[in-house]
Design a protein around this motif. Structure first.
Motif, PDB file in Angstrom:
ATOM      1  N   GLU A  57       0.744  -1.061  -0.149  1.00 47.37           N
ATOM      2  CA  GLU A  57       0.002   0.069  -0.095  1.00 47.37           C
ATOM      3  C   GLU A  57       0.594   1.197   0.112  1.00 47.37           C
ATOM      4  O   GLU A  57       1.729   1.543   0.922  1.00 47.37           O
ATOM      5  CB  GLU A  57      -1.074  -0.097   1.180  1.00 47.37           C
ATOM      6  N   PHE A  58       0.561   1.994  -1.014  1.00 41.13           N
ATOM      7  CA  PHE A  58       0.951   3.675  -0.956  1.00 41.13           C
ATOM      8  C   PHE A  58      -0.211   4.399  -0.216  1.00 41.13           C
ATOM      9  O   PHE A  58      -1.161   4.473  -0.802  1.00 41.13           O
ATOM     10  CB  PHE A  58       0.978   3.931  -2.456  1.00 41.13           C
ATOM     11  N   GLU A  59      -0.048   4.596   1.109  1.00 46.03           N
ATOM     12  CA  GLU A  59      -0.945   5.159   2.000  1.00 46.03           C
ATOM     13  C   GLU A  59      -1.481   6.599   1.530  1.00 46.03           C
ATOM     14  O   GLU A  59      -0.613   7.355   1.024  1.00 46.03           O
ATOM     15  CB  GLU A  59      -0.632   5.173   3.422  1.00 46.03           C
ATOM     16  N   ILE A  60      -2.932   6.475   1.243  1.00 49.38           N
ATOM     17  CA  ILE A  60      -3.651   7.909   1.175  1.00 49.38           C
ATOM     18  C   ILE A  60      -4.439   8.112   2.450  1.00 49.38           C
ATOM     19  O   ILE A  60      -5.620   7.832   2.323  1.00 49.38           O
ATOM     20  CB  ILE A  60      -4.471   7.745  -0.044  1.00 49.38           C
ATOM     21  N   MET A  61      -3.701   8.920   3.406  1.00 47.14           N
ATOM     22  CA  MET A  61      -4.333   9.046   4.507  1.00 47.14           C
ATOM     23  C   MET A  61      -3.751  10.497   4.743  1.00 47.14           C
ATOM     24  O   MET A  61      -2.744  10.802   5.083  1.00 47.14           O
ATOM     25  CB  MET A  61      -4.430   8.217   5.682  1.00 47.14           C
ATOM     26  N   THR A  62      -4.776  11.384   5.505  1.00 49.65           N
ATOM     27  CA  THR A  62      -4.260  12.630   5.569  1.00 49.65           C
ATOM     28  C   THR A  62      -2.958  12.636   6.724  1.00 49.65           C
ATOM     29  O   THR A  62      -3.484  12.194   7.776  1.00 49.65           O
ATOM     30  CB  THR A  62      -5.215  13.561   5.962  1.00 49.65           C
ATOM     31  N   GLY A  63      -2.089  13.313   6.436  1.00 50.05           N
ATOM     32  CA  GLY A  63      -0.899  13.189   7.422  1.00 50.05           C
ATOM     33  C   GLY A  63      -0.020  12.080   7.253  1.00 50.05           C
ATOM     34  O   GLY A  63       1.043  12.265   7.892  1.00 50.05           O
TER      35      GLY A  63
END
Length: 296
Positions: free
Chosen positions: A160-166
């Motif tokens: 996973e290439f994380e897409i989560m704010t911060g």
């Protein structure tokens, strides 16, 4: 489920806890150099009209059950996915809409290796239980493979290439069989395992289903909510570089599934509690990776 396109391109799955938002960028800032040129024609993964090139899968009707191994079955494939994944027009242009209310995945039918993937995303306003009060969360998963819903009834195995704010660009192995190596430093501002990527760090391995379930991005390069962000993913064999709005934030190597090199697979977009729009999803073959270097 996967098919090869014209040219040869070839979640913390065990932890419901989320990393705390990344802190201010460490010094020195990082730069991307020796960016490879395309070694062949590009492919557009979203045609702007429909989702015929993608397979949808939905997890549990109540996402709060996701990490509890419930006795009920996930929703799976079927017409209900049209509520969660749609082709829409946003800001006057075609976009792929992910609702987020039911967790699941949209998996492209291609099988890819050695590529540069670029896409744009922005957050919508919807936030859903059980994460309505948390940072908006989604994910770009690559080298996806295996049965749909194999991970917690909801996702396919992947990196996973994380897409989560911060935490945009954080690496998370999705599935207990998946592992990745990187260099990292200890960062007490994070939740366990308190690891942040750094080219000057020590060698560490993150593995799904263990306490070492993620490595946080080097810095937070996301734009303000409501603006479009550009993600670049460079993959060559079992190595990858994550780039957010032109800023390199992660470099991983030794990607593995069940201990064997993981070098290809499908592209997977998550639905995980937050409305998200994606557009301009393109992929082109490469024969080398860019280098991540510290700026003087």
């Amino acid at each position: 489920m996967l098919k090869t396109l014209a040219f040869t391109l070839a979640l913390a799955a065990a932890a419901p806890a989320l990393a705390t938002p990344a802190q201010a960028a460490p010094n020195p800032p990082l730069a991307l150099v020796d960016v490879p040129k395309a070694a062949g024609p590009a492919v557009t993964l979203f045609n702007g009209r429909d989702l015929k090139d993608w397979d949808a899968w939905l997890g549990y009707a109540d996402p709060a059950l996701t990490y509890k191994r419930p006795p009920v079955a996930p929703i799976g494939a079927g017409p209900r996915s049209a509520e969660i994944f749609k082709a829409v027009v946003e800001d006057g242009r075609p976009a792929l809409y992910v609702n987020g209310q039911i967790w699941g995945s949209l998996v492209h039918k291609g099988d890819f290796r050695d590529y540069h993937l670029r896409l744009q995303y922005k957050w919508g306003k919807g936030r859903w239980a059980p994460r309505e009060a948390q940072a908006p969360n989604n994910g770009l998963l690559y080298h996806s493979h295996g049965a749909p819903g194999a991970v917690w009834g909801t996702w396919s195995q992947a990196v996973e290439f994380e897409i989560m704010t911060g935490s945009i660009g954080m690496v998370v192995p999705v599935g207990e069989a998946i592992s990745a190596a990187a260099t990292a430093v200890d960062d007490s501002t994070l939740i366990a395992p308190k690891l942040r990527f750094s080219p000057a760090g020590r060698a560490v391995t993150t593995k799904g289903g263990t306490a070492d379930w993620n490595i946080e991005a080097y810095s937070d390069a996301e734009k303000p909510a409501g603006e479009w962000n550009t993600l670049d993913l460079y993959v060559l064999g079992d190595r990858a570089v994550h780039v957010v709005n032109g800023v390199p934030v992660m470099e991983v190597r030794d990607l593995k599934a069940d201990g064997a090199p993981l070098t290809h697979g499908a592209i997977q977009l998550q639905s995980e509690g937050a409305e998200t729009f994606f557009r301009d999803i393109t992929l082109e073959p490469i024969t080398s990776l860019p280098r991540v270097v510290a700026q003087p």
